[in-house]
Write a protein that holds these residues in place. Sequence first.
Motif, PDB file in Angstrom:
ATOM      1  N   VAL A 137       0.832  -1.201   0.000  1.00 14.13           N
ATOM      2  CA  VAL A 137       0.000   0.000   0.000  1.00 14.13           C
ATOM      3  C   VAL A 137       0.874   1.261   0.000  1.00 14.13           C
ATOM      4  N   TYR A 174       1.041   3.112  -3.257  1.00 16.67           N
ATOM      5  CA  TYR A 174      -0.053   4.002  -3.626  1.00 16.67           C
ATOM      6  C   TYR A 174       0.030   5.336  -2.881  1.00 16.67           C
ATOM      7  N   GLU A 176      -2.516   2.342   7.213  1.00 12.71           N
ATOM      8  CA  GLU A 176      -2.818   2.419   5.782  1.00 12.71           C
ATOM      9  C   GLU A 176      -4.296   2.718   5.549  1.00 12.71           C
TER      10      GLU A 176
END
Length: 209
Positions: A134, A137, A206
């Motif tokens: 993650v 991103y 996250e």
Amino acid sequence: MTGAVVGATGVVAPAATDDGYRASIKTIGRAEAGAMTGVSWREGCPVRIADLRRVELTYWGFDNTRHRGDLIVHEDVAAGVVNIFRELYAIRFPIRTILPVDRFNADDNASMAADNTSAFNCRPKTGATKGFSVHSYGKAIDINPLENPYIKGTVVQPPAGKTFTNRANTRPGMIKRGDRVWRAFTTNGFTWGGEWTSLKDYQHFEVPV
């Protein structure tokens, strides 16, 4: 928690009672994008550099003085990150350093060993050779990795984090479920790796993608 106000310039206004916290949200310039390419970002990453933002903010160090840090995050979470770190600043939660992983040649192990708080890094999931983390991103942040290590079986990362595997003894810079750091992140849409069952990633917050 006092909400941050983001103006047209991307500068975040201080609280009505000025406590010294400052934060700004900036686009990634051409020179900076070039420096990131081939390091923390490469062709095939799941986000464009244009989708990322640099959040510059004030934080309290373990030396009990104010410092400035830089986090590279996705534009969708940037305003939330400003609010989160305003809360961490307000409670004087100590943070070692906040530097982009490019300062460590995008080496996650080196960043963790330095107890560095960081966000964006286009890389595989920890312990895997494929599948994007993650962090790739720009929607994950690792906080004080030494005090909040990644633990899976006998694996502890960073290795020096073994000192902090006993989570019953709260020490400065540690995160625990229900504390104000946990609440600051979770009320802004983040989930915590310290609540995972197959492993514990106490440093990791996250926004699921």
